[in-house]
Design an enzyme around this catalytic site. Structure first.
Site, PDB file in Angstrom:
ATOM      1  CG  ASP A  37      12.571 -17.437 -63.377  1.00 53.54           C
ATOM      2  OD1 ASP A  37      12.935 -17.650 -62.195  1.00 53.54           O
ATOM      3  OD2 ASP A  37      12.376 -18.353 -64.208  1.00 53.54           O
ATOM      4  CD  GLU A  91       9.651 -19.238 -62.182  1.00 56.95           C
ATOM      5  OE1 GLU A  91      10.464 -20.182 -62.213  1.00 56.95           O
ATOM      6  OE2 GLU A  91       9.392 -18.540 -63.176  1.00 56.95           O
ATOM      7  CG  ASP A 123      14.823 -21.653 -62.788  1.00 58.15           C
ATOM      8  OD1 ASP A 123      14.040 -20.689 -62.929  1.00 58.15           O
ATOM      9  OD2 ASP A 123      15.758 -21.903 -63.574  1.00 58.15           O
ATOM     10  CE  LYS A 169       6.901 -18.070 -65.386  1.00 61.52           C
ATOM     11  NZ  LYS A 169       7.911 -19.068 -65.808  1.00 61.52           N
ATOM     12  NE  ARG A 171       6.970 -26.386 -63.498  1.00 61.56           N
ATOM     13  CZ  ARG A 171       7.719 -27.260 -64.159  1.00 61.56           C
ATOM     14  NH1 ARG A 171       7.644 -28.551 -63.871  1.00 61.56           N
ATOM     15  NH2 ARG A 171       8.539 -26.851 -65.103  1.00 61.56           N
ATOM     16  CE  LYS A 181      15.556 -18.779 -65.114  1.00 62.59           C
ATOM     17  NZ  LYS A 181      15.363 -20.099 -65.730  1.00 62.59           N
ATOM     18  CG  ASP A 185       9.692 -16.198 -66.601  1.00 61.23           C
ATOM     19  OD1 ASP A 185       9.264 -16.836 -67.587  1.00 61.23           O
ATOM     20  OD2 ASP A 185       9.933 -16.713 -65.497  1.00 61.23           O
TER      21      ASP A 185
END
Ligand code: BES
Ligand code: ZN
Ligand code: MG
Length: 492
Positions: free
Chosen positions: A264, A343, A341, A259, A345, A271, A282
């Site tokens: 993010d 995201e 959020d 990933k 996956r 967030k 991230d």
């Protein structure tokens, strides 16, 4: 990057240095060479009047001894035959730290007894530990560091040829760890998806084949789950595919998927502000995959390996994806995006599908800073592992114990899988309040078919983990040594 020590290897000799480090087991017996350096018995006296135990990474500094060196550092190695990989790294890190301002350091690893002999691998691990300890993220500091003079470290070895061989391997692995750390530490205004892909292309010099997909190619392949995450960003997405062909022609590769959300914000499901800066990390999964490819290629691993990283930025914007949007993944399965959020996956869904379709790998291991919930469950000390294959999970566990990059398995199962069924599409991207790391794993599993697969949730370990003797950096490089070991011990 901080000035890394220049490392050289030699036979164990008492060469002239500002600082001499003597590695001493817990029997506290000085070797013939150590006694030669200390004819008047100062070291012996210092040991007897101090609390120095010779335990792993314990140390004692003796200032201005008679033989001409400014100081001698004794560093304990316990019972050498019992010391682990990470113990030796710690001892190496300790030598670097204890040297302080000294610039010329020679390390003696001769032992007094055969039983306590220090192996070639141990010496090379100490050198690696020193290098890992030295790494600092200081590229954006405009004032030079006072203690920043580069050190020259010479490691003595009884088995010099053996140590050179081990060092060739371990210097490549530690460079891979440092690459991963650097990528995690870099801010997202510098390391956007395009820049990240460029750094991956840097691996070409090691013989890695690197292919980079841009937006049009990904669109054509139908990667709308990944592309949906990127909609709110002005930075175009990328996917980098790295291949190392060290095995037999035609042998199925092992595959690693990362990933790479360069930042993010959460997107429209934004967030809170506090600590949001950490979300520059991230992409810790993608960083580990890139560092791993560096490690494997530089030590010329005898196996075929594929590394795939999905690179996007998750931003809120007029063009951004909304909660409630339904996207079609490359697999054809549809996803209702309940929370923008969740995201990572979505990115991995397309990367994992692409990986298995194109490469038919022996197995896929993906790494992702996927859920805050894994921090609640395991803190900073273990990565979560989720797998459809006991052998792969066991091998990861063993590699984790050996490298001290530890993993702990959590369950998957139908009951959890149900939690991500959606009223409006094949699935939704969140499963409710409970078992958040598991439902994330269930989501990924819907994109792996029956390929042996493991998902490592590294949200707690890739960044912000406690500092130790061989890591002082926020970005830890977690996963590089773990997976290098997995490949070396089980798939090479
Ligand atoms: N990048 C985060 C996970 C994360 C949290 C990484 C803390 C490192 C430290 C991920 O994209 C995320 O936001 N996950 C959500 C999922 C939720 C909306 C189901 C989370 O963990 O809160
Ligand atoms: Zn994320
Ligand atoms: Mg998120």
């Amino acid at each position: 990057m901080a000035k890394l020590p220049v490392i050289s290897l030699s036979k164990n000799t008492a060469s002239k240095s500002d600082t001499i480090a003597i590695i001493l087991p817990e029997d506290l017996k000085l070797s013939p060479l150590a006694r030669q350096i200390d004819p008047s018995g100062q070291l012996k006296r210092a040991i007897s009047v101090s609390k120095f135990t010779g335990k792993i990474a314990s140390s004692l500094e003796v200032i201005a001894p008679t033989n001409g060196a400014d100081k001698i550092i004794l560093v304990g190695c316990g019972e050498p035959a019992k010391a682990s990989e990470s113990d030796w790294l710690k001892i190496g890190g300790k030598i670097f730290a204890a040297a302080g301002k000294a610039t010329k350091i020679s390390v003696l690893t001769q032992s007094a007894t055969k039983k306590n002999a220090i192996s070639a691998e141990a010496v090379a691990l100490m050198a690696a530990g020193a290098k890992l300890r030295a790494y600092k993220f200081d590229d954006y500091m405009t004032k030079p560091d006072k203690d920043g003079a580069q050190k020259k470290m010479s490691f003595g070895a009884d088995d010099l040829a053996g140590t050179r061989k081990e060092w060739q391997r371990l210097s490549g692995v530690s460079d891979g760890v440092l690459l991963a750390r650097q990528l995690v530490n870099e801010p997202a205004n510098v390391l956007d998806p395009v820049e990240f892909a460029k750094r991956a292309q840097g691996l070409k010099s090691l013989g890695v084949e690197v292919q980079v997909l841009g937006e049009p190619e990904m669109k054509k392949l139908g990667m709308d789950a990944l592309l949906g995450v990127s909609l709110g960003s002005v930075k175009p997405p990328r996917m980098a595919i790295m291949q190392w062909r060290g095995g037999k022609k035609g042998d199925k590769p092992v595959a690693f998927v990362g990933k790479g959300v360069v930042f993010d914000t959460g997107g429209i499901s934004i967030k809170p502000a506090g600590g949001m800066e950490d979300m520059k990390g991230d992409m810790g999964g993608a960083a580990a995959v890139t560092g791993l490819m560096h490690a494997l290629a530089s030590r010329k691993a005898k196996t075929n390996v594929v590394g795939i990283i999905g690179l996007v930025e998750n931003m809120p914007d007029g063009k951004a994806q909304r909660p409630g949007d339904i996207v079609t993944s490359m697999s054809g399965q549809t996803i209702e995006v309940i929370n923008t959020d969740a995201e990572g996956r979505l990115v991995l869904a397309d990367a994992l599908w692409y990986c298995q379709k194109r490469f038919k790998p022996k197995f896929m291991v993906n790494l992702a800073t996927l859920t805050g919930a894994i921090l609640v469950a395991l803190g900073n000390h273990h990565a979560g592992v989720f797998s459809n294959n006991d052998e792969l999970a066991d091998n990861l566990f063993k590699a984790g114990q050996l490298t001290d990059e530890k993993v702990w398995r959590l369950p998957l199962g139908e009951e959890y899988d149900k939690l991500i069924d959606s009223k409006n599409a094949d699935m939704k991207n969140v499963g409710g309040r409970f078992a958040g790391s598991i439902t994330a794993g269930q989501f990924l599993q819907r994109f792996v078919n029956d390929v042996p697969w493991a998902h490592l949730d590294v949200a707690g370990t890739a960044m912000g983990s406690p500092k130790n003797a061989y890591n002082q950096s926020w970005g830890s490089g977690f996963g590089v040594r773990l997976l290098d070991r997995l490949v070396a011990d089980f798939y090479e």
